[in-house]
Design a protein around this motif. Structure first.
Motif, short mmCIF file in Angstrom:
data_model
loop_
_atom_site.label_atom_id
_atom_site.label_comp_id
_atom_site.label_asym_id
_atom_site.label_seq_id
_atom_site.Cartn_x
_atom_site.Cartn_y
_atom_site.Cartn_z
N ASP A 86 -10.16 -7.80 3.94
CA ASP A 86 -10.49 -6.81 3.09
C ASP A 86 -9.17 -7.04 1.76
O ASP A 86 -9.72 -6.97 0.74
N VAL A 87 -8.04 -7.26 2.02
CA VAL A 87 -7.02 -7.59 1.18
C VAL A 87 -7.49 -8.85 0.38
O VAL A 87 -7.54 -8.82 -0.96
N GLU A 88 -7.75 -9.90 0.88
CA GLU A 88 -8.35 -11.10 0.34
C GLU A 88 -9.44 -10.89 -0.79
O GLU A 88 -9.48 -11.41 -1.83
N ILE A 89 -10.49 -10.22 -0.30
CA ILE A 89 -11.53 -9.92 -1.02
C ILE A 89 -11.52 -8.87 -2.28
O ILE A 89 -11.68 -9.35 -3.32
N ALA A 90 -10.60 -7.91 -1.87
CA ALA A 90 -10.06 -7.07 -3.02
C ALA A 90 -9.44 -7.75 -4.02
O ALA A 90 -9.35 -7.29 -5.20
N LEU A 91 -8.49 -8.69 -3.74
CA LEU A 91 -7.56 -9.38 -4.78
C LEU A 91 -8.30 -10.87 -5.49
O LEU A 91 -7.50 -11.19 -6.31
N GLN A 92 -9.20 -11.13 -4.77
CA GLN A 92 -9.78 -12.50 -5.39
C GLN A 92 -9.95 -12.84 -6.82
O GLN A 92 -9.90 -13.70 -7.35
N ASP A 93 -10.45 -11.55 -7.36
CA ASP A 93 -10.79 -11.86 -9.04
C ASP A 93 -9.78 -11.22 -9.82
O ASP A 93 -9.86 -11.05 -10.97
N ILE A 94 -8.63 -10.68 -9.07
CA ILE A 94 -7.46 -10.14 -10.17
C ILE A 94 -6.49 -11.38 -10.35
O ILE A 94 -6.14 -11.78 -9.65
N ASN A 95 -6.48 -11.09 -11.62
CA ASN A 95 -5.49 -12.24 -12.10
C ASN A 95 -4.04 -11.76 -12.23
O ASN A 95 -3.40 -12.42 -12.83
N LYS A 96 -3.69 -10.74 -11.71
CA LYS A 96 -2.36 -10.26 -11.96
C LYS A 96 -1.61 -10.55 -10.62
O LYS A 96 -2.30 -10.25 -9.39
N PRO A 97 -0.20 -10.61 -10.34
CA PRO A 97 0.33 -10.90 -9.31
C PRO A 97 0.69 -9.66 -8.17
O PRO A 97 1.44 -8.77 -8.91
N ILE A 98 -0.14 -9.50 -7.32
CA ILE A 98 -0.14 -8.23 -6.61
C ILE A 98 0.00 -8.67 -5.26
O ILE A 98 -1.09 -9.35 -4.75
N GLY A 99 0.81 -8.18 -4.43
CA GLY A 99 0.92 -8.46 -3.03
C GLY A 99 0.69 -7.18 -2.18
O GLY A 99 0.84 -5.86 -2.50
N VAL A 100 0.29 -7.26 -0.97
CA VAL A 100 0.01 -6.15 0.06
C VAL A 100 0.76 -6.65 1.19
O VAL A 100 0.68 -7.63 1.93
N ALA A 101 1.58 -5.64 1.68
CA ALA A 101 2.24 -5.76 2.99
C ALA A 101 2.23 -4.65 3.75
O ALA A 101 2.09 -3.60 3.55
N GLU A 102 2.44 -4.64 5.00
CA GLU A 102 2.51 -3.74 6.02
C GLU A 102 4.03 -3.23 6.30
O GLU A 102 4.57 -3.96 6.00
#
Length: 93
Positions: free
Chosen positions: A51-67
């Motif tokens: 889900d994270v990979e797909i949600a971020l794949q076309d966003i060109n800004k540096p965004i990280g998701v962590a638990e």
């Protein structure tokens, strides 16, 4: 600049879009000429890597998701927060 968003539940794809908006606003209105691009961090109680990979794949800004994992129980955390709020309002008054 770093934008950090703390979510109580699991990651949702919409969080990536919101963070993208926040970073665009920071870069347009707050970032100085000599500063690097803003970075976004989304902290969630749980995440599905696909889900994270797909949600971020076309966003060109540096965004990280962590638990994250709570070290205190929900009740202990709530008591701690309430006590801190009470203490800070006494200091102001």
């Amino acid at each position: 600049m770093v934008a950090i968003e703390l979510k109580i539940g699991s990651f949702k794809a919409e969080y990536a879009g919101k963070m993208n908006l926040y970073l665009s606003l920071l870069d347009r209105f707050e970032r100085g000429e000599n500063e690097n691009q803003s970075i976004g961090i989304i902290l969630c109680a749980d995440k599905d890597h696909l889900d994270v990979e797909i949600a971020l794949q076309d966003i060109n800004k540096p965004i990280g998701v962590a638990e994250y994992q709570l070290l205190l129980s929900k009740e202990e955390l709530q008591t701690l927060v309430v006590n801190e709020i009470k203490a800070s309002t006494k200091e102001e008054g």
